[in-house]
Design a protein around this motif. Structure first.
Motif, short mmCIF file in Angstrom:
data_model
loop_
_atom_site.label_atom_id
_atom_site.label_comp_id
_atom_site.label_asym_id
_atom_site.label_seq_id
_atom_site.Cartn_x
_atom_site.Cartn_y
_atom_site.Cartn_z
N ASN A 391 -13.60 -16.72 -39.42
CA ASN A 391 -12.60 -16.93 -40.74
C ASN A 391 -11.79 -18.62 -39.99
O ASN A 391 -10.55 -18.17 -40.71
N GLN A 392 -12.14 -19.38 -40.16
CA GLN A 392 -11.16 -21.45 -39.69
C GLN A 392 -11.83 -21.27 -41.76
O GLN A 392 -13.09 -21.05 -42.15
N HIS A 393 -10.98 -22.41 -42.13
CA HIS A 393 -10.51 -22.55 -42.88
C HIS A 393 -9.95 -23.96 -43.70
O HIS A 393 -10.23 -24.83 -44.04
N ASP A 394 -9.75 -25.18 -42.18
CA ASP A 394 -10.04 -25.79 -42.20
C ASP A 394 -11.20 -26.29 -40.98
O ASP A 394 -12.12 -26.17 -40.23
N LEU A 395 -10.90 -28.26 -40.95
CA LEU A 395 -11.94 -28.86 -40.17
C LEU A 395 -11.73 -28.37 -38.81
O LEU A 395 -11.25 -28.34 -38.20
N VAL A 396 -13.72 -28.40 -38.36
CA VAL A 396 -12.93 -28.40 -36.57
C VAL A 396 -13.55 -29.92 -36.42
O VAL A 396 -14.44 -30.17 -36.55
N VAL A 397 -13.25 -30.81 -35.59
CA VAL A 397 -13.46 -32.10 -34.67
C VAL A 397 -13.36 -32.23 -32.96
O VAL A 397 -12.68 -31.20 -32.95
N ARG A 398 -14.87 -32.03 -33.06
CA ARG A 398 -14.69 -32.75 -31.63
C ARG A 398 -15.84 -34.00 -31.92
O ARG A 398 -16.02 -34.51 -32.30
N GLU A 399 -14.54 -34.71 -30.14
CA GLU A 399 -15.02 -35.96 -30.38
C GLU A 399 -15.45 -36.80 -29.16
O GLU A 399 -16.25 -37.54 -28.53
N MET A 400 -15.32 -35.89 -28.56
CA MET A 400 -16.04 -36.32 -26.96
C MET A 400 -16.66 -34.65 -25.86
O MET A 400 -16.36 -33.91 -26.56
N THR A 401 -17.13 -34.67 -25.16
CA THR A 401 -18.16 -34.28 -23.76
C THR A 401 -17.43 -32.75 -23.85
O THR A 401 -16.82 -31.39 -23.92
N ALA A 402 -15.62 -32.92 -23.70
CA ALA A 402 -14.78 -32.37 -22.46
C ALA A 402 -13.98 -31.28 -24.33
O ALA A 402 -13.02 -30.11 -23.94
N ASP A 403 -14.55 -31.60 -25.34
CA ASP A 403 -13.51 -30.82 -27.05
C ASP A 403 -14.80 -29.94 -26.60
O ASP A 403 -14.36 -28.68 -27.23
N TRP A 404 -15.95 -29.57 -25.99
CA TRP A 404 -17.32 -28.61 -26.72
C TRP A 404 -16.17 -27.51 -25.44
O TRP A 404 -15.90 -27.90 -24.45
N PRO A 405 -16.91 -25.97 -25.82
CA PRO A 405 -16.06 -25.10 -24.92
C PRO A 405 -17.27 -25.71 -23.76
O PRO A 405 -18.56 -26.16 -23.50
N ALA A 406 -17.06 -24.63 -22.44
CA ALA A 406 -17.29 -25.41 -21.07
C ALA A 406 -18.64 -24.59 -21.00
O ALA A 406 -19.77 -25.60 -20.15
N PRO A 407 -19.35 -23.62 -21.51
CA PRO A 407 -20.57 -23.09 -21.13
C PRO A 407 -21.60 -23.90 -22.39
O PRO A 407 -22.51 -23.91 -21.85
N LEU A 408 -20.45 -24.60 -23.06
CA LEU A 408 -21.84 -25.28 -24.24
C LEU A 408 -22.03 -26.84 -23.26
O LEU A 408 -22.98 -27.24 -23.69
N GLN A 409 -21.57 -27.19 -22.40
CA GLN A 409 -21.38 -28.92 -22.15
C GLN A 409 -22.28 -29.36 -22.17
O GLN A 409 -23.06 -30.36 -22.38
N PRO A 410 -22.59 -28.46 -20.85
CA PRO A 410 -24.18 -29.24 -20.30
C PRO A 410 -25.57 -29.27 -21.86
O PRO A 410 -26.03 -29.79 -21.16
#
Length: 729
Positions: A391-410
């Motif tokens: 149910n997201q209606h705006d942009l999702v922005v990530r620019e570095m590894t730390a911005d990602w959910p911890a389980p997905l970072q590796p």
């Protein structure tokens, strides 16, 4: 600032550098009340200006040169905050001065700065400086502009080193252009942390765009005046004394004189022209002002270049959007459409990959440019889509590894930059742009986190070494530029509009098709039903014809009911209503008729009936019969076999209340929340009601609402109960 005070970065940030209470000794300062009465002066004013200052003395009685009195008079009566300086040249005794007066913060400030260069030489330098402006205006790139600027500033000011800083969004700065004496160590390409310029210093760089320190070894001259008066705000003063921390910083670089010119764009400190000299140097005021004008021209030119680049990017993005929307309106599958325009979208946004996903279908498109991998690791695309919020209606922005959910970072690996556009939240529709990490070897101007002891005590001292300290930065993508983000929001809006338009058109066409099918199928079904009746009645020698006729009638009756429900839903979706014709209806008689029909059709079915009270309502008897028939059918299909179906009619609070119930377990909460929705998954392919489409309760609710009534579900005493409330006539 007290000498010896313990200073770290936190206290440095709090240092009141705009009210130092002292001036540099190469000039003298007087300050007045708004009506021109002397309020204070620098301790060297009496000797340097040959006057005898007294508190409250009118400016005209101090014996100042006529031009100085004129520019002070120009400041009287200016509104609060007016800082535009007035300038004149004066000779006092055997000294030449540049006199500068301005009004700010409720004071008039007059400064007398010693000029050590003859006026004719200053004029020649100023002419050369203004000639540089035309050369800068002709530059087409920011890099070329800055390279030309440092060369020109060094030529007409004579500094040993002139550098151009460009600040990043995090306020760290890079030396992007440099002109220097050949024997000096190059600083070109080095980066300096944001902490090198504290917040209050950055504010002054914006307010007062030119700053000059003549000699780092100067002895500060204190200001004198009324002891209890508010300190003089020197934000716009030329002679303002300098923070000891800044002096130490520059001395550690081997600098003995400096000048800085701010490049301010839209109220933000975009960059600096920093000038260093290894010995004492006083640049005449007129030449400094020429450098300030040059910086303003640079700011205007940079703004124009950036605006042109943004306009080119916006035009490119607009072309991509237009083509994509045209395709979306013609294509039923947005994922395929995004794939057709993936390369153009990646080019317009500087991305190396694009993911398109909807209804669990995900496609991956990689540019394979700039050293980026040609494909994503297996399973990464699906994991990225799954990590995006519902149910997201705006942009999702990530620019570095730390911005990602911890389980997905590796699992992300190199794909650390993400810009996601939720074009259809209902179907989890996403267009995702990806950027790979930008492995960067940063040449810091000295190790930025080095702690050492300086002359002012143990603290995080200004660096003692400015040799390049290299750091490899990983896990960061190039930040998404403001222009790219702005264009992404426009693209998202167009995608949502196109998807909504396509969906509305599809729904309208579907409703029209359903209505046409329902109308066109009724006549042939009626003919088949009549043929089944004839076949049943006529009979023949074979024993299976009556059974065959009944099956034909039963099948056509079910199809007629389904077609009727489809037609009703089509009318509801198009806002036409069900067209009820209201007349007095006795509910007990209506219910008795329906129960008689049910007993004839299902002789083994038992009913517990409580319809002792008469209740008349204004209703369409056919439509109400449709509601109660549906409730009875549901009770028969879903109730426990052999257990009676309950039917109850009561009068309550001006309403007729009809309850239809069956013995059964409570309906799960998630299912109960969608009971009155059409095409429910729990109704489709239900083993107890294989012909159901999930439309019965939806249509029943609409019928009851058109009768100004209500229909509800509850579970009570081990029974599933549906209650209908209708206003009494």
């Amino acid at each position: 600032m007290e000498h010896g005070r313990q200073v770290d970065l936190a206290s440095c940030a709090d240092e009141p550098i705009h009210i130092p209470g002292s001036v540099q000794p190469h000039g003298a300062l007087l300050f007045f009340t708004p009506d021109g009465l002397l309020a204070g002066w620098s301790a060297n004013a009496a000797v340097m200006l040959g006057i005898a200052p007294q508190l409250g003395a009118p400016y005209g009685e101090l014996g100042l040169p006529a031009c100085a009195r004129e520019i002070i008079a120009d400041c009287i009566g200016l509104d609060e905050g007016d800082v535009a300086p007035s300038v004149c040249a004066a000779t006092i005794g055997e000294r030449d001065f540049d006199c500068v007066a301005h009004a700010s913060y409720g004071r008039i400030v007059a400064e007398f700065e010693t000029r050590e260069v003859p006026a004719d030489e200053v004029s020649q330098f100023a002419i050369r400086a203004h000639g540089s402006i035309d050369r800068l205006r002709r530059q087409k790139t920011i890099e070329g502009l800055l390279a030309a600027a440092v060369q020109q500033v060094r030529e007409f000011t004579g500094f040993d080193r002139v550098m151009a800083y460009r600040f990043r969004p995090d306020d760290s700065g890079d030396v992007v252009a440099e002109s220097r004496r050949e024997d000096l160590v190059a600083y070109l390409g080095q980066r300096y942390p944001a902490g090198d310029i504290p917040a209050q210093a950055r504010r002054l760089y914006i307010l007062n765009t030119l700053r000059n320190i003549v000699d780092m070894d100067y002895a500060a001259v204190p200001l004198l005046g009324e002891p209890d008066a508010a300190p003089l705000d020197m934000s716009f003063a030329l002679l303002r004394s300098v923070s000891p921390v800044h002096i130490e910083y520059l001395k550690n670089m081997g600098v003995n004189a400096s000048m800085s010119v701010s490049i301010v764009i839209n109220g933000r400190l975009w960059g600096l022209i920093a000038c260093h000299h290894m010995s004492r140097k006083l640049v005449p005021y007129a030449i400094r002002m020429a450098a300030d004008v040059l910086a303003q021209v640079m700011a205007s030119t940079i703004y124009s270049i950036e605006a042109r680049l943004d306009a080119d990017l916006a035009e490119q993005s607009a072309r991509v959007r237009t083509a994509m929307v045209e395709s979306l309106l013609l294509d039923d599958d947005p994922v395929d459409t995004l794939g057709q325009h993936a390369r153009a979208m990646m080019a317009a946004s500087g991305a190396q990959a694009l993911l398109a996903s909807q209804h669990g279908k995900t496609e991956v498109f990689c540019a394979g440019l700039g050293g980026a991998p040609k494909e994503l690791p297996e399973g990464l695309a699906e994991a990225i889509i799954a990590s995006l919020p519902d149910n997201q209606h705006d942009l999702v922005v990530r620019e570095m590894t730390a911005d990602w959910p911890a389980p997905l970072q590796p699992q992300v690996g190199k794909w650390v930059g993400l810009l996601a556009l939720p074009f259809d939240p209902l179907s989890h529709g996403w267009c995702v742009l990806l950027r790979t990490e930008q492995i960067e070897q940063v040449a810091w101007g000295g190790r930025p986190d080095k702690i050492a002891a300086g002359p002012l005590g143990e603290r995080l001292t200004p660096r003692g070494s400015f040799d390049a300290w290299y750091e490899t930065v990983r896990g960061c993508a190039h930040p998404w530029e403001p222009a790219v983000l702005a264009n992404a929001r426009l693209t998202l809006a167009e995608l949502v509009r196109a998807i909504s338009s396509h969906r509305a058109q599809t729904e309208a066409t579907r409703a029209q098709l359903l209505a046409m099918l329902g109308h066109d199928l009724r006549d042939p079904l009626h003919s088949i039903n009549m043929a089944g009746m004839v076949l049943e009645r006529t009979g023949s020698a074979t024993s299976n014809q009556p059974t065959l006729g009944k099956r034909i009638q039963s099948s056509t009756n079910r199809m007629q009911r389904m077609i009727g429900q489809v037609l009703d839903m089509s009318r509801i979706d198009r806002g036409m209503g069900l067209g009820v014709a209201l007349e007095p209806v006795e509910l007990s008689a209506l219910i008795d008729d329906l129960l008689d029909e049910a007993r004839m059709a299902y002789p083994t079915l038992a009913f517990d009936v409580e319809c002792d009270e008469a209740a008349t309502v204004k209703a369409d008897s056919g439509r109400l019969a449709q509601v109660f028939s549906n409730l009875l059918s549901n009770a028969r299909h879903h109730g426990e076999p052999g257990k009676p179906i309950g039917v109850c009619l009561r009068r309550r609070d001006g309403h007729a209340v009809i309850e239809v119930s069956n013995v059964g377990q409570p309906i799960p909460a998630d299912v109960a929340a969608t009971l009155f929705n059409p095409f429910k998954r729990t109704s489709l392919n239900n083993p107890r009601n294989r012909t159901g489409m999930g439309l019965g309760l939806y249509i029943a609710q609409q019928i009851v609402r058109e009768h100004r009534g209500e229909i509800h579900y509850r579970h009570q005493d081990e029974r599933v109960i549906f209650e209908v409330r209708l206003p009494l006539a």
